[in-house]
Write a protein that holds these residues in place. Structure first.
Motif, PDB file in Angstrom:
ATOM      1  N   THR A   1       0.803  -1.222   0.000  1.00  0.00           N
ATOM      2  CA  THR A   1       0.000   0.000   0.000  1.00  0.00           C
ATOM      3  C   THR A   1       0.832   1.267   0.000  1.00  0.00           C
ATOM      4  O   THR A   1       0.359   2.316  -0.419  1.00  0.00           O
ATOM      5  N   GLY A   2       2.053   1.188   0.461  1.00  0.00           N
ATOM      6  CA  GLY A   2       2.880   2.383   0.477  1.00  0.00           C
ATOM      7  C   GLY A   2       4.255   2.071   0.992  1.00  0.00           C
ATOM      8  O   GLY A   2       4.423   1.189   1.820  1.00  0.00           O
ATOM      9  N   SER A   3       5.231   2.796   0.494  1.00  0.00           N
ATOM     10  CA  SER A   3       6.594   2.556   0.979  1.00  0.00           C
ATOM     11  C   SER A   3       7.419   3.830   0.951  1.00  0.00           C
ATOM     12  O   SER A   3       8.628   3.780   0.869  1.00  0.00           O
ATOM     13  N   GLY A   4       6.780   4.980   1.014  1.00  0.00           N
ATOM     14  CA  GLY A   4       7.562   6.209   0.972  1.00  0.00           C
ATOM     15  C   GLY A   4       6.788   7.404   1.477  1.00  0.00           C
ATOM     16  O   GLY A   4       5.575   7.371   1.654  1.00  0.00           O
ATOM     17  N   LEU A   5       7.516   8.472   1.705  1.00  0.00           N
ATOM     18  CA  LEU A   5       6.927   9.726   2.177  1.00  0.00           C
ATOM     19  C   LEU A   5       6.867  10.765   1.064  1.00  0.00           C
ATOM     20  O   LEU A   5       6.701  11.950   1.327  1.00  0.00           O
ATOM     21  N   ASP A   6       7.012  10.344  -0.187  1.00  0.00           N
ATOM     22  CA  ASP A   6       7.148  11.313  -1.273  1.00  0.00           C
ATOM     23  C   ASP A   6       5.865  12.063  -1.576  1.00  0.00           C
ATOM     24  O   ASP A   6       5.872  13.006  -2.359  1.00  0.00           O
ATOM     25  N   ILE A   7       4.750  11.686  -0.963  1.00  0.00           N
ATOM     26  CA  ILE A   7       3.526  12.458  -1.145  1.00  0.00           C
ATOM     27  C   ILE A   7       3.683  13.866  -0.560  1.00  0.00           C
ATOM     28  O   ILE A   7       3.077  14.826  -1.027  1.00  0.00           O
ATOM     29  N   ILE A   8       4.531  14.005   0.474  1.00  0.00           N
ATOM     30  CA  ILE A   8       4.705  15.313   1.125  1.00  0.00           C
ATOM     31  C   ILE A   8       5.367  16.310   0.172  1.00  0.00           C
ATOM     32  O   ILE A   8       4.815  17.386  -0.087  1.00  0.00           O
ATOM     33  N   PRO A   9       6.570  16.020  -0.386  1.00  0.00           N
ATOM     34  CA  PRO A   9       7.147  16.980  -1.336  1.00  0.00           C
ATOM     35  C   PRO A   9       6.305  17.131  -2.598  1.00  0.00           C
ATOM     36  O   PRO A   9       6.294  18.207  -3.211  1.00  0.00           O
ATOM     37  N   THR A  10       5.581  16.067  -2.989  1.00  0.00           N
ATOM     38  CA  THR A  10       4.729  16.184  -4.173  1.00  0.00           C
ATOM     39  C   THR A  10       3.672  17.261  -3.959  1.00  0.00           C
ATOM     40  O   THR A  10       3.455  18.124  -4.815  1.00  0.00           O
ATOM     41  N   LEU A  11       3.005  17.232  -2.813  1.00  0.00           N
ATOM     42  CA  LEU A  11       1.965  18.221  -2.522  1.00  0.00           C
ATOM     43  C   LEU A  11       2.557  19.618  -2.343  1.00  0.00           C
ATOM     44  O   LEU A  11       1.957  20.620  -2.746  1.00  0.00           O
ATOM     45  N   LEU A  12       3.752  19.686  -1.738  1.00  0.00           N
ATOM     46  CA  LEU A  12       4.397  20.996  -1.559  1.00  0.00           C
ATOM     47  C   LEU A  12       4.778  21.605  -2.898  1.00  0.00           C
ATOM     48  O   LEU A  12       4.555  22.790  -3.144  1.00  0.00           O
ATOM     49  N   VAL A  13       5.386  20.790  -3.766  1.00  0.00           N
ATOM     50  CA  VAL A  13       5.779  21.280  -5.081  1.00  0.00           C
ATOM     51  C   VAL A  13       4.541  21.680  -5.873  1.00  0.00           C
ATOM     52  O   VAL A  13       4.514  22.696  -6.564  1.00  0.00           O
ATOM     53  N   LYS A  14       3.492  20.888  -5.772  1.00  0.00           N
ATOM     54  CA  LYS A  14       2.235  21.178  -6.472  1.00  0.00           C
ATOM     55  C   LYS A  14       1.651  22.507  -6.000  1.00  0.00           C
ATOM     56  O   LYS A  14       1.092  23.264  -6.780  1.00  0.00           O
ATOM     57  N   LYS A  15       1.812  22.805  -4.721  1.00  0.00           N
ATOM     58  CA  LYS A  15       1.204  24.008  -4.155  1.00  0.00           C
ATOM     59  C   LYS A  15       2.020  25.267  -4.430  1.00  0.00           C
ATOM     60  O   LYS A  15       1.464  26.325  -4.740  1.00  0.00           O
TER      61      LYS A  15
ATOM     62  N   TRP B   1       8.206  14.749  -8.591  1.00  0.00           N
ATOM     63  CA  TRP B   1       8.682  15.912  -7.848  1.00  0.00           C
ATOM     64  C   TRP B   1      10.194  16.112  -7.953  1.00  0.00           C
ATOM     65  O   TRP B   1      10.651  17.261  -8.029  1.00  0.00           O
ATOM     66  N   PRO B   2      11.035  15.060  -8.006  1.00  0.00           N
ATOM     67  CA  PRO B   2      12.474  15.330  -8.200  1.00  0.00           C
ATOM     68  C   PRO B   2      12.756  15.942  -9.572  1.00  0.00           C
ATOM     69  O   PRO B   2      13.656  16.754  -9.714  1.00  0.00           O
ATOM     70  N   LYS B   3      11.980  15.533 -10.589  1.00  0.00           N
ATOM     71  CA  LYS B   3      12.190  16.059 -11.938  1.00  0.00           C
ATOM     72  C   LYS B   3      11.878  17.550 -11.982  1.00  0.00           C
ATOM     73  O   LYS B   3      12.577  18.327 -12.633  1.00  0.00           O
ATOM     74  N   ILE B   4      10.817  17.965 -11.279  1.00  0.00           N
ATOM     75  CA  ILE B   4      10.434  19.373 -11.247  1.00  0.00           C
ATOM     76  C   ILE B   4      11.548  20.212 -10.634  1.00  0.00           C
ATOM     77  O   ILE B   4      11.802  21.340 -11.037  1.00  0.00           O
TER      78      ILE B   4
END
Length: 720
Positions: A199-213, A225-228
């Motif tokens: 179901t999940g194996s990382g915390l990358d949702i946090i930087p994804t939402l920050l970068v998106k915002k 998010w690393p590519k951005i």
């Protein structure tokens, strides 16, 4: 030997591995036929049975029944969600007719399907799906089985592929579950570890939402998010990998299980291991490199296994020798896109930036388990002596710093999949050894928090993928459906718009087109140059605006291209030639309306829909080679745009000229349709135009146009 309750799972994996290898070996010599595939399946089935024959005879079906049911109950919702996301690969949607869905943002399934179709249609080695003059040098071992199933049963390749993908995801987590079951005793830790990997194996949702915002770019997907942020160091968590790249996940879980099995043995079974090693190699080049690191350290670590490992390695290479030779001979992008990173040669700020991002990105993609594991290692340095830790973590992780691949850095994303599987398992193993109940409780709560955050990220990922779904226009969907009924081996198109790239994916035909889609990397450099020559030629002949200082220059160039056309496609197999009709909703730039006039002089076309027609390529080769365009006489109509913007044209073919007196680029339109653009420092621009009806046509210019002329043109030697 393997425990009895593992026999069925491992023998199925061995059967799939051996089947792929045997079909590859036989088909490489004789291409696909029914008996080759049937014999391959039978031989691999016998090998699977023979390898575990004793355990089959003593199989205890009741052993660990509750544990197995728990595994299935936990996994079914995860598999159902993945199927829901990729279901448009199978199911079209009816909306005012019949529409194909352009998938759901899971773009890798384009590659999965066109690779399967390439094998299904052209055998092994498969021809390139978008340029079938060359072999498709790619790690295609995973796709051999679904292609064979489609070949034997007639099931659509996309259906057999999706079923096989879901089945191998199930097998992958089955192998992972077996590792967890045999390595961890605590039931809570077993459950949390398995959930972390499904179901999940990382915390990358946090930087994804920050970068998106906070950034202008909009990375809806976790891996973006690393590519951005401009770093070519991307890692994909396990659930997203299951969604995107089941072939890499299956290879990774098989590799990890195999390594764990080897470490427990003083003697290994050479034949089964050879087939598994061969399958991993030509199913995932990336995972096979990590697998090689592990085997190398085992070779150094366990001297009793060295002889068997050497024999296994030689036999594995022998089994896929022709595949390796093909990759090396064609200098495939599957291997040669890897590049060594020399950070010492980078400017100091760039080096620091890369290393900083490395140490930020790795924990975010692996989540709390990695940080907790590091804490346990620092607390008890005895863990450093654990061979599984050394094999599964240090070497592959360090290799990311020095080895990369272009664009998305597939090496980083795929090669450490076994590592991402191993870390939560290692954490649970080491956590069981801690005597303090309080520390264990804190760790378990932290794992649950990580599971909550990363699981939320996977649900967001699934939601965004589904939200991205798009429908093809009705006429394109109808084209794909009707092309499926075509028995012709290869399809050719003039267009380089996105619908052409979906012919291998949705119509199951190899394709010649000016557009190579994303499979360009799987051609050697000389083949890429050859394709570029072909693409540029087609672009210049059929799609490109013609400009020059005088009309004769442009027409002579066009006539040269006509005469050379048969040479550029002389090696094409017999195929149909699809064009979008000139009265289409999409009136493309260039002279597409003109080539409709040319093709109308050939044999009557087959209409696939009101917007698409097909012609016989052999006839096109013959007729176009003798085609010649000439200007019949002086301009039939010349207008002064300062006085009028309408020109009278008959239903015929014209060569249009516009002249200017200012050094500015200007665009000319007819009936609000962009016709051609006069570049800077050019006195004349030319474009062919075929009016659909006789009458006045309105000329629109964006700048100052001094004169507009229409030369009647005739095309000779095309029959009628």
């Amino acid at each position: 030997m393997i425990k009895s309750d593992n026999v069925m799972l491992v023998s199925i994996c061995l059967f799939l591995s051996a089947s792929s290898v045997f079909i590859f070996l036989f088909s490489y010599l004789w291409r696909f036929n029914f008996f080759i595939i049937l014999i391959s399946f039978i031989i691999s089935l016998l090998i699977s049975f023979w390898s575990y024959r004793r355990n089959f005879l003593n199989l205890n079906k009741r052993s660990n029944l509750f544990s197995k049911l728990s595994f299935i109950i936990l996994l079914l919702p995860f598999l159902s969600l993945i199927f829901f996301i990729i279901s448009p690969v199978i199911f079209p949607i009816k909306l005012e007719g019949f529409n194909f869905l352009r998938f759901t943002g899971v773009y890798d399934y384009n590659k999965h399907i066109y690779t399967t179709v390439a094998i299904y249609k052209t055998g092994i080695p498969p021809l390139h799906p978008y340029y079938p003059l060359s072999n498709f040098s790619y790690y295609y071992g995973f796709y051999i089985i679904p292609a064979s199933i489609s070949y034997l049963t007639g099931i659509s390749p996309n259906i057999s592929l999706v079923i096989f993908a879901l089945f191998t995801i199930f097998l992958s987590y089955g192998l992972i579950y077996k590792i967890i079951e045999t390595s961890i005793n605590n039931k809570i830790l077993k459950l949390l570890t398995f959930l972390s990997l499904t179901t999940g194996s990382g915390l990358d949702i946090i930087p994804t939402l920050l970068v998106k915002k906070f950034l202008l770019e909009n990375p809806n997907h976790i891996e973006l998010w690393p590519k951005i942020l401009g770093a070519n160091l991307m890692i994909t968590n396990i659930p997203v990998s299951a969604l995107w790249v089941p072939q890499h996940l299956f290879a990774a879980s098989l590799a990890l299980y195999t390594i764990g099995f080897i470490l427990k043995k003083e003697k290994i079974d050479i034949l089964p291991l050879s087939f598994i090693c061969a399958f991993i190699l030509f199913s995932s080049t990336f995972v096979s490199l990590t697998f090689f690191f592990w085997l190398l350290v085992i070779f150094i670590w366990k001297n009793k296994l060295r002889k068997n490992l050497i024999i296994t390695g030689l036999l594995s290479i022998l089994l896929v020798n022709s595949y390796i030779f093909d990759l090396l001979n064609n200098k495939s992008g599957s291997i040669f896109q890897f590049q060594l990173l020399s950070n010492s040669k980078l400017p100091l700020p760039e080096t620091l930036r890369f290393l900083t991002f490395f140490f930020i990105n790795i924990p975010l993609e692996f989540g709390f388990p990695l940080l907790l594991l590091l804490f346990l290692i620092i607390k008890n340095k005895a863990y450093l002596s654990k061979p599984l830790f050394l094999l599964g973590i240090i070497l592959p992780l360090l290799s990311i710093i020095f080895i990369s691949s272009s664009n998305w850095n597939d090496y980083g994303m795929r090669s450490i999949l076994p590592l991402q599987i191993a870390i939560p398992i290692l954490l649970a193993i080491y956590l069981e050894k801690i005597e303090s109940t309080k520390i264990k409780t804190v760790f378990i709560y932290l794992i649950m928090i990580n599971l909550l955050i990363s699981g939320t990220g996977f649900l967001f990922e699934a939601y965004w993928r589904w939200k991205e779904r798009k429908l093809f226009p009705i006429e394109e969907s109808l084209l794909f459906l009707k092309l499926r009924e075509e028995k012709t081996q290869v399809v050719s198109t003039l267009d380089n718009y996105f619908w052409t790239s979906y012919i291998p994916v949705l119509s199951f035909h190899p394709l010649y087109s000016p557009s190579l889609y994303d499979s360009r990397v799987y051609l050697p450099k000389e083949k890429i140059n050859e394709f570029d020559h072909f693409g540029n030629f087609v672009e210049n002949l059929f799609l490109k605006n013609e400009v020059g200082d005088n009309p004769l220059e442009i027409i002579e160039n066009k006539n040269f291209l006509f005469n050379y056309f048969p040479n550029i496609i002389k090696n094409f197999p017999p195929s149909i030639f699809i064009i979008r009709n000139h009265n289409s909703l999409y009136l493309i730039k260039g002279w597409l309306s003109t080539y409709k006039v040319i093709f109308d002089r050939l044999s009557p076309p087959t209409d696939y829909s009101p917007d698409f027609s097909s012609y016989n390529l052999n006839e096109i080769k013959e007729k176009i080679s003798s085609t010649k365009i000439i200007i019949l006489n002086k301009p039939e109509n010349t207008i002064d745009p300062q006085k009028t913007n309408k020109i009278y044209l008959k239903k015929d073919l014209y060569f249009l000229i516009g002249c200017k007196n200012e050094q500015k680029e200007q665009e000319i339109e007819i009936l609000n349709r962009s016709l051609f653009t006069i570049p800077k420092n050019k006195n004349c621009a030319g474009q062919f135009f075929a009016p659909e009806n006789e009458g006045f046509y309105e000329i629109t210019e964006k700048q100052v146009l001094t004169v507009f002329q229409a030369f009647p043109v005739e095309i000779y030697n095309l029959g009628k």
